[in-house]
Write a protein that holds these residues in place. Structure first.
Motif, PDB file in Angstrom:
ATOM      1  N   LEU A  50      41.830  38.196  43.595  1.00  0.00           N
ATOM      2  CA  LEU A  50      42.689  39.362  43.744  1.00  0.00           C
ATOM      3  C   LEU A  50      43.295  39.736  42.401  1.00  0.00           C
ATOM      4  O   LEU A  50      43.782  38.862  41.663  1.00  0.00           O
ATOM      5  N   GLN A  51      43.253  41.015  42.078  1.00  0.00           N
ATOM      6  CA  GLN A  51      43.801  41.523  40.825  1.00  0.00           C
ATOM      7  C   GLN A  51      45.084  42.314  41.108  1.00  0.00           C
ATOM      8  O   GLN A  51      45.283  42.820  42.205  1.00  0.00           O
ATOM      9  N   ASP A  52      45.932  42.432  40.068  1.00  0.00           N
ATOM     10  CA  ASP A  52      47.199  43.165  40.181  1.00  0.00           C
ATOM     11  C   ASP A  52      48.046  42.645  41.338  1.00  0.00           C
ATOM     12  O   ASP A  52      48.571  43.409  42.158  1.00  0.00           O
ATOM     13  N   LEU A  57      52.549  35.922  44.165  1.00  0.00           N
ATOM     14  CA  LEU A  57      51.331  35.733  44.962  1.00  0.00           C
ATOM     15  C   LEU A  57      50.297  34.947  44.157  1.00  0.00           C
ATOM     16  O   LEU A  57      50.001  35.286  43.007  1.00  0.00           O
ATOM     17  N   THR A  58      49.760  33.902  44.772  1.00  0.00           N
ATOM     18  CA  THR A  58      48.762  33.060  44.116  1.00  0.00           C
ATOM     19  C   THR A  58      47.601  32.785  45.063  1.00  0.00           C
ATOM     20  O   THR A  58      47.710  32.942  46.285  1.00  0.00           O
ATOM     21  N   GLN A  59      46.485  32.372  44.468  1.00  0.00           N
ATOM     22  CA  GLN A  59      45.309  31.930  45.226  1.00  0.00           C
ATOM     23  C   GLN A  59      45.025  30.489  44.840  1.00  0.00           C
ATOM     24  O   GLN A  59      44.528  30.212  43.743  1.00  0.00           O
ATOM     25  N   ASP A  60      45.322  29.565  45.732  1.00  0.00           N
ATOM     26  CA  ASP A  60      45.169  28.150  45.416  1.00  0.00           C
ATOM     27  C   ASP A  60      43.924  27.535  46.043  1.00  0.00           C
ATOM     28  O   ASP A  60      43.690  26.339  45.920  1.00  0.00           O
ATOM     29  N   LYS A  61      43.127  28.338  46.722  1.00  0.00           N
ATOM     30  CA  LYS A  61      41.876  27.860  47.306  1.00  0.00           C
ATOM     31  C   LYS A  61      40.755  28.856  46.987  1.00  0.00           C
ATOM     32  O   LYS A  61      41.021  30.012  46.669  1.00  0.00           O
ATOM     33  N   PHE A  62      39.524  28.378  47.089  1.00  0.00           N
ATOM     34  CA  PHE A  62      38.387  29.267  46.894  1.00  0.00           C
ATOM     35  C   PHE A  62      38.323  30.296  48.026  1.00  0.00           C
ATOM     36  O   PHE A  62      38.528  29.971  49.190  1.00  0.00           O
ATOM     37  N   SER A  63      38.026  31.524  47.661  1.00  0.00           N
ATOM     38  CA  SER A  63      37.828  32.587  48.639  1.00  0.00           C
ATOM     39  C   SER A  63      36.392  33.062  48.519  1.00  0.00           C
ATOM     40  O   SER A  63      35.941  33.419  47.425  1.00  0.00           O
ATOM     41  N   SER A  64      35.685  33.077  49.622  1.00  0.00           N
ATOM     42  CA  SER A  64      34.254  33.355  49.579  1.00  0.00           C
ATOM     43  C   SER A  64      33.908  34.690  50.231  1.00  0.00           C
ATOM     44  O   SER A  64      34.694  35.269  50.981  1.00  0.00           O
ATOM     45  N   GLY A  65      32.709  35.164  49.935  1.00  0.00           N
ATOM     46  CA  GLY A  65      32.214  36.393  50.528  1.00  0.00           C
ATOM     47  C   GLY A  65      30.706  36.342  50.700  1.00  0.00           C
ATOM     48  O   GLY A  65      30.021  35.530  50.063  1.00  0.00           O
ATOM     49  N   GLY A  89      24.373  48.437  53.946  1.00  0.00           N
ATOM     50  CA  GLY A  89      24.554  46.999  54.099  1.00  0.00           C
ATOM     51  C   GLY A  89      25.866  46.637  54.766  1.00  0.00           C
ATOM     52  O   GLY A  89      26.610  47.495  55.251  1.00  0.00           O
ATOM     53  N   PHE A  90      26.143  45.327  54.759  1.00  0.00           N
ATOM     54  CA  PHE A  90      27.357  44.783  55.353  1.00  0.00           C
ATOM     55  C   PHE A  90      27.934  43.737  54.415  1.00  0.00           C
ATOM     56  O   PHE A  90      27.194  43.033  53.721  1.00  0.00           O
ATOM     57  N   THR A  91      29.268  43.637  54.407  1.00  0.00           N
ATOM     58  CA  THR A  91      29.940  42.643  53.571  1.00  0.00           C
ATOM     59  C   THR A  91      31.064  41.980  54.354  1.00  0.00           C
ATOM     60  O   THR A  91      31.818  42.661  55.065  1.00  0.00           O
ATOM     61  N   PHE A  92      31.150  40.657  54.217  1.00  0.00           N
ATOM     62  CA  PHE A  92      32.283  39.906  54.752  1.00  0.00           C
ATOM     63  C   PHE A  92      32.992  39.244  53.578  1.00  0.00           C
ATOM     64  O   PHE A  92      32.376  38.488  52.818  1.00  0.00           O
ATOM     65  N   ASN A  93      34.280  39.524  53.430  1.00  0.00           N
ATOM     66  CA  ASN A  93      35.083  38.929  52.354  1.00  0.00           C
ATOM     67  C   ASN A  93      36.276  38.205  52.935  1.00  0.00           C
ATOM     68  O   ASN A  93      36.954  38.705  53.842  1.00  0.00           O
ATOM     69  N   ASN A  94      36.537  37.045  52.372  1.00  0.00           N
ATOM     70  CA  ASN A  94      37.645  36.204  52.802  1.00  0.00           C
ATOM     71  C   ASN A  94      38.562  35.975  51.600  1.00  0.00           C
ATOM     72  O   ASN A  94      38.091  35.706  50.497  1.00  0.00           O
ATOM     73  N   TYR A  95      39.885  36.097  51.799  1.00  0.00           N
ATOM     74  CA  TYR A  95      40.844  35.922  50.714  1.00  0.00           C
ATOM     75  C   TYR A  95      41.908  34.912  51.126  1.00  0.00           C
ATOM     76  O   TYR A  95      42.765  35.205  51.971  1.00  0.00           O
TER      77      TYR A  95
END
Length: 233
Positions: A50-52, A57-65, A89-95
């Motif tokens: 995640l930008q900006d 706010l932090t990301q302490d785990k891997f987020s996959s897509g 197409g289709f996209t699944f994103n996890n944050y």
């Protein structure tokens, strides 16, 4: 007499052989020009950041897509090394992050989780329909599918399902169909590599949220997703 007959048969056969060779060469040229395409199906895996981000706010785990779809390769030069490819197409994103989304009284509320608070999971997920358009360069030939490629693209996405999950020792809070998420998202991407494995990078050009605040600060985060992409004829 035998020598004369042998020469005569040779002269008769030579034009036939030459004609067959020319016909074969012409057929090959026609086949390459009219049928040769590349990279019709794709699928890839990404790590999402995640930008900006708002303060705290932090990301302490891997987020996959994960993404997959179909592209219609349309060469635009004689060698068929340059092409335009629209697709679907289709996209699944996890944050995974520390922005808790709750919904008391049916209204989404956003809170940065205190660092001292223990919780099991906190994430939001998006499932989208994509319309990508690529401008392609590759060093491929009709005879070989092992080649260098550089593809630049623009992708428009429509969010069809979202889910936010917060879970701690007290239980789980689940929020779906959050009206604060941007339904329409778009961004630019690039794919580059050789043969099967290619590096992929996508940068979102608009915010994942259309209207959300935490601690009186607007949430205008966009995504940067980096991973690998695979193409199949």
């Amino acid at each position: 007499m035998r020598l004369f007959l042998g020469c005569l048969l040779f002269l008769i056969a030579l034009p036939v052989f030459s004609q067959e060779k020319a016909s074969t060469e012409n057929a090959s040229k026609v086949k390459i020009d009219s049928l040769y395409r590349e990279d019709q199906f794709y699928f890839g895996f990404t790590l999402n950041t995640l930008q900006d981000k708002p303060v705290g706010l932090t990301q302490d785990k891997f987020s996959s897509g994960f993404t997959l779809g179909f592209l219609r390769d349309m060469p635009i030069n004689t060698k068929r090394t340059i092409a335009i490819a629209p697709g679907l197409g289709f996209t699944f994103n996890n944050y995974n992050q520390n922005l808790a989304v709750t919904q008391p009284n049916g209204v989404p509320v956003y809170t940065i989780i205190d660092p001292l608070t223990e919780y099991n999971k906190n994430r939001f997920s998006h499932f989208s329909v994509d319309v990508p358009v690529e401008f392609r360069w590759r060093s491929s030939t009709f005879e070989s599918h092992k080649f260098w490629r550089i593809y630049g693209g623009f992708k428009m996405s429509y969010l069809i399902y979202d889910k936010s999950v917060y879970e701690d020792s007290q239980g789980k809070i689940l929020v779906t169909n959050n009206k604060d998420f941007s339904k329409f998202q778009y961004g630019a991407y690039v794919v580059s590599g050789y043969n099967t494995i290619n590096v992929y990078a996508y940068y979102g050009l608009n915010s994942l949220f259309q209207s959300a605040k935490t601690n009186n600060e607007s949430i205008n985060m966009n995504s940067l997703n980096i991973g690998i992409m695979f193409y199949i004829l």
